[in-house]
Write an enzyme that holds these catalytic residues in place. Structure first.
Site, short mmCIF file in Angstrom:
data_model
loop_
_atom_site.label_atom_id
_atom_site.label_comp_id
_atom_site.label_asym_id
_atom_site.label_seq_id
_atom_site.Cartn_x
_atom_site.Cartn_y
_atom_site.Cartn_z
N ASN A 159 0.80 -1.23 0.00
CA ASN A 159 0.00 0.00 0.00
C ASN A 159 0.83 1.28 0.00
O ASN A 159 0.37 2.31 -0.50
CB ASN A 159 -1.07 -0.02 1.11
N GLU A 257 4.47 -3.91 12.41
CA GLU A 257 3.52 -2.84 12.08
C GLU A 257 2.36 -3.50 11.36
O GLU A 257 2.46 -3.81 10.17
CB GLU A 257 4.20 -1.80 11.17
N CYS A 291 -3.40 1.44 6.76
CA CYS A 291 -3.62 0.80 8.05
C CYS A 291 -4.20 1.77 9.07
O CYS A 291 -4.76 1.35 10.07
CB CYS A 291 -2.32 0.22 8.56
N GLU A 464 8.11 3.29 14.44
CA GLU A 464 8.89 3.74 13.29
C GLU A 464 8.83 5.26 13.24
O GLU A 464 7.86 5.87 13.67
CB GLU A 464 8.35 3.12 12.00
#
Ligand code: NAP
Length: 484
Positions: A159, A257, A291, A464
């Site tokens: 994505n 993640e 997400c 992150e």
């Protein structure tokens, strides 16, 4: 009019090989990559297996001692030069991503800048790998050093083909780690170009390899290898769980993640027009395939009709189309299966009493295009459990703060959440109690290189970006000095 220059710029960068230790690698077995807008095959990448993945792992292992001991300022310089080359290739990289992912060209160019912001930020972090000194109760002096974890395996989704890669590679390379990257099979071309540019920027051979092919085979080698000291994975929760299990026997450091099911809560005192505009920004980026997309909207009952009407009106005007058509904001979904998931979620919502306020049908463009859709009412349970990952936004009324908080938290996921209110007390009161790694207050956009990105619960662990991102790639070593 279609922007063919953009399209051609993308095709000009397309490379049909993987890269192991700086060398292009091909195979007779290949994976086809299509343009989600048309289904047309754009090209192929090699389907590499155990032998090639092991070669990449050994290259990362062999390159590690020199890279990890190199001057961090030199690593910062390489990252900055890489970022400069990426900036220079924004058009081509944006177009390539638009082709393989389907996202609008303008949005894809935005992703190039976003991806690059991680390299620029972590170049600075390489220069700030600061240790500490401390007096010990034993009369010694303790020095701490932040040392590179080792060769890393980095597995990324389709994505955000550029940003998910640089969000890992920026801190990994800054810390002195080497890496083997496995990009998503649906969008591998962007990763290959990025790696080529990294080489041109002066990244030594072996520090970075990109391996394409069967995910389970490559993932199996990367997770089983004792030479790989760390796995960072972005993708779905079920695959994340499986990879964490595979990493257990070698006790690798792991960052995950994973998926989300973000609630977006609108209180009656919110600026409704602003809330609608931000809901759209958060939800429809990448055609609803992020997400952190709001997956379920809860609106205080007294303003719920008003909000839903305004939202539906605005959503009905969102331009849908191919990536290179001017003004397009929503493109196709990545694959046919994704369309079916949106249809299933819509059918279940309708069956539970939800009304379609706008959209609700496959788009007239056909293929993987779906109308941006707003529903109102029905049962929210499905949306707590599963991310739709498409352009469908369900709105549900609520009555009390406790009720909406319970609903927001009644999910196995805990990635992003959003609140709209003018009451700062409430924003903090609720924000602190929501089980999520990230809370947007009066905004639908929470992702930047300087903010810690990551989740809790089944959305994973690790952060992150930000000052915390590099911690995922360093071990803290102490040296105790007995001074005489
Ligand atoms: P996915 O199916 O889990 O795939 C992600 C990556 O894992 C791809 O490179 C895939 O390779 C690889 N993979 C699949 N099976 C594997 C296996 N057995 N061993 C090793 N690697 C394997 O997820 P996706 O559908 O691409 O991505 C969407 C998901 O990512 C959503 O759930 C979304 O919420 C999540 N996501 C999370 C974040 C975050 O930061 N939290 C950001 C973006 C996306 P192939 O492509 O070759 O199958």
């Amino acid at each position: 009019m279609t922007d063919t220059t953009g399209r051609e710029a993308g095709l000009a960068l397309l490379r049909e090989h993987a890269l192991i230790a700086g060398e292009p690698v091909t195979s007779t077995k290949r994976i086809a990559v299509d343009d989600p807008a048309t289904g047309e095959i754009l090209g192929h990448v090699p389907e590499l297996g155990v032998v090639e993945t092991e070669r990449a792992v050994h290259a990362a292992h062999d390159a590690f001692p020199a890279w990890s001991r190199s001057d961090p300022h030199k690593r910062a310089a390489v990252l900055r030069e890489w970022a400069r080359l990426i900036d220079e290739n924004t058009q081509g990289l944006g177009a390539l991503m638009a082709l393989e992912n389907g996202k609008p060209f303008e949005e894809a160019k935005g992703e190039v800048a976003y991806a690059n912001s991680f390299l620029k930020w972590f170049a600075g972090e390489a220069e700030r790998l600061i240790g500490e000194t401390q007096d010990s109760p034993l009369g010694h002096v303790i020095l701490t050093f932040r040392e590179a974890v080792g060769p890393c395996a980095l597995i990324t989704p389709w994505n955000f083909p550029a940003a998910m890669l640089t969000r890992k590679l920026g801190p990994a390379l800054a810390a002195g780690c080497t890496a083997v990257v496995k990009p998503a099979s649906q969008t591998p071309f962007t990763a290959i170009v990025l790696a080529e540019l990294a080489q041109r920027a002066g990244l030594p051979q072996g520090v970075l390899s990109v391996v394409t092919g069967d995910a389970a085979t490559i993932g199996g080698v990367l997770t089983a290898s004792p030479l790989i000291r760390k796995l960072s994975f972005t993708g779905s929760t079920p695959i994340g769980r499986k990879l964490a299990e595979q990493c257990a026997p070698t006790l690798k450091r792991v960052s995950m993640e994973l998926g989300g099911a973000a609630p977006l809560i609108v209180f009656a005192d919110a600026d409704l027009d602003h809330a609608v505009a931000e809901t759209i920004k958060g939800k429809f980026r990448n055609s609803g395939q992020t997400c952190v997309c709001p997956n379920r909207v809860y609106v205080e009952r007294s303003v719920a009709d008003d909000y839903a009407r305004k939202l539906a009106e605005a959503v009905s005007k969102i331009p849908v189309g191919g990536a290179f058509e001017p003004g397009v904001k929503v493109g196709p979904l990545i694959e046919d299966k994704a369309i079916r998931k949106v249809q299933d979620h819509l059918a279940l919502t309708k069956a539970s009493g939800g009304a379609v306020l706008t959209g609700g049908e496959p788009h007239a463009l056909g293929g993987r295009f779906f109308q941006p859709t707003v529903t109102f009412g029905g049962d929210d349970a499905l949306f707590r459990r599963e991310e739709t990952f498409g352009p469908l936004i369900p709105v549900f009324p609520f009555d009390t703060e406790e009720e909406v908080l319970a609903k927001a938290n009644d999910s196995e996921f805990g990635l992003a959440s959003y609140l709209f209110t003018r009451d700062l007390d409430r924003a903090l009161r609720i924000g602190r109690r929501i089980e999520a790694g990230m809370i947007g207050v009066n905004t639908g956009l929470i992702s930047t290189a300087v903010a810690p990105f990551g989740g809790v619960k089944q959305s994973g662990y690790g952060r992150e970006g930000s000052i915390h991102g590099i911690d995922e790639y360093v071990d803290v070593k102490q040296v105790t000095l007995a001074l005489r």
